[in-house]
Design a protein around this motif. Structure first.
Motif, PDB file in Angstrom:
ATOM      1  N   CYS A 170       0.812  -1.221   0.000  1.00  0.00           N
ATOM      2  CA  CYS A 170       0.000   0.000   0.000  1.00  0.00           C
ATOM      3  C   CYS A 170       0.846   1.271   0.000  1.00  0.00           C
ATOM      4  O   CYS A 170       0.452   2.276  -0.599  1.00  0.00           O
ATOM      5  CB  CYS A 170      -0.941  -0.003   1.202  1.00  0.00           C
ATOM      6  SG  CYS A 170      -2.346  -1.132   1.021  1.00  0.00           S
ATOM      7  N   ALA A 171       2.005   1.247   0.646  1.00  0.00           N
ATOM      8  CA  ALA A 171       2.852   2.441   0.696  1.00  0.00           C
ATOM      9  C   ALA A 171       3.417   2.808  -0.664  1.00  0.00           C
ATOM     10  O   ALA A 171       3.817   3.958  -0.882  1.00  0.00           O
ATOM     11  CB  ALA A 171       3.993   2.226   1.689  1.00  0.00           C
ATOM     12  N   ASN A 172       3.441   1.855  -1.589  1.00  0.00           N
ATOM     13  CA  ASN A 172       3.995   2.102  -2.924  1.00  0.00           C
ATOM     14  C   ASN A 172       2.912   2.239  -3.983  1.00  0.00           C
ATOM     15  O   ASN A 172       3.203   2.174  -5.178  1.00  0.00           O
ATOM     16  CB  ASN A 172       4.943   0.969  -3.324  1.00  0.00           C
ATOM     17  CG  ASN A 172       6.248   1.024  -2.571  1.00  0.00           C
ATOM     18  OD1 ASN A 172       6.602   2.056  -2.002  1.00  0.00           O
ATOM     19  ND2 ASN A 172       6.969  -0.085  -2.547  1.00  0.00           N
ATOM     20  N   ILE A 173       1.684   2.426  -3.551  1.00  0.00           N
ATOM     21  CA  ILE A 173       0.570   2.612  -4.474  1.00  0.00           C
ATOM     22  C   ILE A 173      -0.095   3.935  -4.130  1.00  0.00           C
ATOM     23  O   ILE A 173      -0.548   4.136  -3.001  1.00  0.00           O
ATOM     24  CB  ILE A 173      -0.434   1.452  -4.387  1.00  0.00           C
ATOM     25  CG1 ILE A 173       0.258   0.125  -4.695  1.00  0.00           C
ATOM     26  CG2 ILE A 173      -1.604   1.681  -5.342  1.00  0.00           C
ATOM     27  CD1 ILE A 173      -0.566  -1.091  -4.367  1.00  0.00           C
ATOM     28  N   LEU A 174      -0.123   4.838  -5.086  1.00  0.00           N
ATOM     29  CA  LEU A 174      -0.624   6.187  -4.872  1.00  0.00           C
ATOM     30  C   LEU A 174      -2.025   6.340  -5.439  1.00  0.00           C
ATOM     31  O   LEU A 174      -2.478   5.527  -6.241  1.00  0.00           O
ATOM     32  CB  LEU A 174       0.323   7.202  -5.517  1.00  0.00           C
ATOM     33  CG  LEU A 174       1.803   7.056  -5.153  1.00  0.00           C
ATOM     34  CD1 LEU A 174       2.642   8.059  -5.933  1.00  0.00           C
ATOM     35  CD2 LEU A 174       2.013   7.217  -3.658  1.00  0.00           C
ATOM     36  N   ILE A 175      -2.693   7.404  -5.013  1.00  0.00           N
ATOM     37  CA  ILE A 175      -4.050   7.650  -5.485  1.00  0.00           C
ATOM     38  C   ILE A 175      -4.240   9.144  -5.692  1.00  0.00           C
ATOM     39  O   ILE A 175      -3.728   9.954  -4.914  1.00  0.00           O
ATOM     40  CB  ILE A 175      -5.097   7.079  -4.490  1.00  0.00           C
ATOM     41  CG1 ILE A 175      -6.508   7.182  -5.059  1.00  0.00           C
ATOM     42  CG2 ILE A 175      -4.981   7.736  -3.117  1.00  0.00           C
ATOM     43  CD1 ILE A 175      -7.533   6.360  -4.287  1.00  0.00           C
ATOM     44  N   ASP A 176      -4.935   9.503  -6.778  1.00  0.00           N
ATOM     45  CA  ASP A 176      -5.175  10.920  -7.013  1.00  0.00           C
ATOM     46  C   ASP A 176      -6.578  11.308  -6.562  1.00  0.00           C
ATOM     47  O   ASP A 176      -7.339  10.480  -6.052  1.00  0.00           O
ATOM     48  CB  ASP A 176      -4.902  11.302  -8.474  1.00  0.00           C
ATOM     49  CG  ASP A 176      -5.899  10.678  -9.458  1.00  0.00           C
ATOM     50  OD1 ASP A 176      -6.975  10.196  -9.031  1.00  0.00           O
ATOM     51  OD2 ASP A 176      -5.595  10.683 -10.671  1.00  0.00           O
ATOM     52  N   ALA A 177      -6.929  12.562  -6.747  1.00  0.00           N
ATOM     53  CA  ALA A 177      -8.192  13.081  -6.231  1.00  0.00           C
ATOM     54  C   ALA A 177      -9.404  12.438  -6.897  1.00  0.00           C
ATOM     55  O   ALA A 177     -10.505  12.434  -6.328  1.00  0.00           O
ATOM     56  CB  ALA A 177      -8.233  14.595  -6.399  1.00  0.00           C
ATOM     57  N   SER A 178      -9.223  11.878  -8.084  1.00  0.00           N
ATOM     58  CA  SER A 178     -10.344  11.255  -8.792  1.00  0.00           C
ATOM     59  C   SER A 178     -10.509   9.782  -8.415  1.00  0.00           C
ATOM     60  O   SER A 178     -11.414   9.119  -8.914  1.00  0.00           O
ATOM     61  CB  SER A 178     -10.133  11.370 -10.308  1.00  0.00           C
ATOM     62  OG  SER A 178      -9.050  10.567 -10.727  1.00  0.00           O
ATOM     63  N   GLY A 179      -9.647   9.262  -7.546  1.00  0.00           N
ATOM     64  CA  GLY A 179      -9.714   7.858  -7.162  1.00  0.00           C
ATOM     65  C   GLY A 179      -8.924   6.935  -8.067  1.00  0.00           C
ATOM     66  O   GLY A 179      -9.036   5.715  -7.954  1.00  0.00           O
ATOM     67  N   THR A 180      -8.106   7.508  -8.944  1.00  0.00           N
ATOM     68  CA  THR A 180      -7.270   6.688  -9.828  1.00  0.00           C
ATOM     69  C   THR A 180      -6.010   6.256  -9.090  1.00  0.00           C
ATOM     70  O   THR A 180      -5.303   7.084  -8.513  1.00  0.00           O
ATOM     71  CB  THR A 180      -6.886   7.460 -11.101  1.00  0.00           C
ATOM     72  OG1 THR A 180      -8.074   7.854 -11.782  1.00  0.00           O
ATOM     73  CG2 THR A 180      -6.034   6.596 -12.025  1.00  0.00           C
ATOM     74  N   VAL A 181      -5.744   4.958  -9.139  1.00  0.00           N
ATOM     75  CA  VAL A 181      -4.615   4.362  -8.434  1.00  0.00           C
ATOM     76  C   VAL A 181      -3.387   4.354  -9.348  1.00  0.00           C
ATOM     77  O   VAL A 181      -3.502   4.133 -10.562  1.00  0.00           O
ATOM     78  CB  VAL A 181      -4.981   2.932  -7.985  1.00  0.00           C
ATOM     79  CG1 VAL A 181      -3.757   2.104  -7.665  1.00  0.00           C
ATOM     80  CG2 VAL A 181      -5.913   2.991  -6.786  1.00  0.00           C
ATOM     81  N   LYS A 182      -2.215   4.594  -8.764  1.00  0.00           N
ATOM     82  CA  LYS A 182      -0.957   4.647  -9.518  1.00  0.00           C
ATOM     83  C   LYS A 182       0.090   3.770  -8.834  1.00  0.00           C
ATOM     84  O   LYS A 182       0.429   4.006  -7.670  1.00  0.00           O
ATOM     85  CB  LYS A 182      -0.410   6.081  -9.571  1.00  0.00           C
ATOM     86  CG  LYS A 182      -1.422   7.146  -9.997  1.00  0.00           C
ATOM     87  CD  LYS A 182      -1.572   7.215 -11.484  1.00  0.00           C
ATOM     88  CE  LYS A 182      -2.508   8.340 -11.900  1.00  0.00           C
ATOM     89  NZ  LYS A 182      -2.650   8.431 -13.371  1.00  0.00           N
ATOM     90  N   LEU A 183       0.613   2.773  -9.543  1.00  0.00           N
ATOM     91  CA  LEU A 183       1.749   2.024  -9.028  1.00  0.00           C
ATOM     92  C   LEU A 183       2.967   2.923  -9.042  1.00  0.00           C
ATOM     93  O   LEU A 183       3.231   3.615 -10.026  1.00  0.00           O
ATOM     94  CB  LEU A 183       2.026   0.781  -9.878  1.00  0.00           C
ATOM     95  CG  LEU A 183       0.896  -0.237 -10.040  1.00  0.00           C
ATOM     96  CD1 LEU A 183       1.406  -1.450 -10.805  1.00  0.00           C
ATOM     97  CD2 LEU A 183       0.327  -0.649  -8.706  1.00  0.00           C
ATOM     98  N   ALA A 184       3.732   2.903  -7.951  1.00  0.00           N
ATOM     99  CA  ALA A 184       4.895   3.777  -7.838  1.00  0.00           C
ATOM    100  C   ALA A 184       6.080   3.002  -7.269  1.00  0.00           C
ATOM    101  O   ALA A 184       5.983   1.810  -6.992  1.00  0.00           O
ATOM    102  CB  ALA A 184       4.556   4.976  -6.947  1.00  0.00           C
TER     103      ALA A 184
END
Length: 302
Positions: A170-184
């Motif tokens: 979870c610490a390496n998975i980001l989320i933007d204001a629209s609820g879109t998840v980003k692998l990081a």
């Protein structure tokens, strides 16, 4: 081994391969129709710190056109030290990220450097990490299902290109204001051939058994990410790190023994089944990302 949780970066242990860093080209004006990688960073300012990893802090930044981004700041070694593990790891992360174009993978924007520091510009995910999210909110099946589907879409994109992330959590998975998840955090990611990754990399509590024990030095492959995904779904639903009642070395011994993390009976049948399918001790028995995208847990309606 240790785990470092932050919002935008969780730089991990040193990796074993290197490649050439991609550089950013300038443009004359900012256009919403141009790719993010073409935005100009000749004049930019550093803002508040978003988090810190073992290689250095990550800040919010803004360029001269008012475009916000995240910037990973890394101290450069003394001249002649370009082969140090931290630089090798960074070169690998930049090389991989510069090739990826997917809505569920954090977008690499470019690099800059001065005499002392290297700056890596990345897409800014304003919601922070999923770890931060579940600390502030109690996630329901509907939330976790939607996030898991997006994580799988990003992982499927990587796996189709024979890239194993090696640090899904979870610490390496980001989320933007629209609820879109980003692998990081692609500092440990590696392009593989014939499941040939043989170095123990990742964060202990999310490691697959074959990563921990590296049976017969045969290496491991894409299935290692599936185990970590199962741990990540469990983490979101329980708001706890897998094997959270154990010290690191005991957790590694437990994983090595093929013992699964505790899965509460209170989870829904679909979530429970999804997690169990991911947490097959034998990697050959784990489903692929494409197969998991057809699982009822991620196909449910919001």
């Amino acid at each position: 081994m240790s785990s470092t949780v932050d919002q935008q970066s969780n730089a991990s242990e040193e990796d074993d391969i290197s490649s050439t860093a991609a550089e950013l080209g300038d443009i004359g004006s900012l256009s919403p129709h141009q790719p993010l990688r073409n935005y100009c960073f000749t004049n930019w300012q550093k803002g508040d710190m978003l988090g810190r990893g073992s290689l250095g802090p990550v800040y919010e930044g803004v360029n001269e056109f008012g475009f916000f981004f995240a910037v990973k700041e890394v101290d450069l070694p003394d001249q002649g030290g370009q082969g140090t593990p931290s630089v090798i790891q960074l070169e690998q992360e930049i090389s991989l990220l510069s090739q990826f174009q997917h809505e569920n993978i954090v977008q690499y924007l470019g690099t800059d450097k001065d005499d002392e520091k290297l700056y890596i510009f990345l897409e800014l995910a304003t919601g922070g990490s999923l770890a931060k999210l579940y600390q502030n909110y109690e996630l329901q099946d509907s939330h976790v299902s939607a996030y898991t589907r997006q994580i799988l879409n990003g992982l499927n994109y990587l796996h189709e290109r024979n890239v194993v992330h090696r640090d899904i959590k979870c610490a390496n998975i980001l989320i933007d204001a629209s609820g879109t998840v980003k692998l990081a955090d692609f500092g440990l990611a590696k392009a593989i051939a014939l499941n040939d990754v043989s170095i123990c990399k990742g964060t202990a509590y999310w490691m697959a058994p074959e990563v921990v024990i590296n049976r017969s030095k045969k290496g491991y492959g894409l299935a290692a990410d599936i185990w970590s995904l199962g741990c990540t779904v469990l983490e979101m639903l329980t708001r706890k790190t897998p094997y959270s009642n154990m010290e690191v070395m005991r957790a590694l011994f437990t994983i090595n023994s093929g013992v699964l993390p505790h899965i509460p009976d209170t989870l829904s049948a679909e979530a429970h089944d999804f997690i169990l399918k991911c947490l097959q001790v034998n990697p050959d028995n784990r489903p692929t990302t494409a197969e998991l995208l057809d699982h009822p847990f991620v196909k449910r309606q919001l």
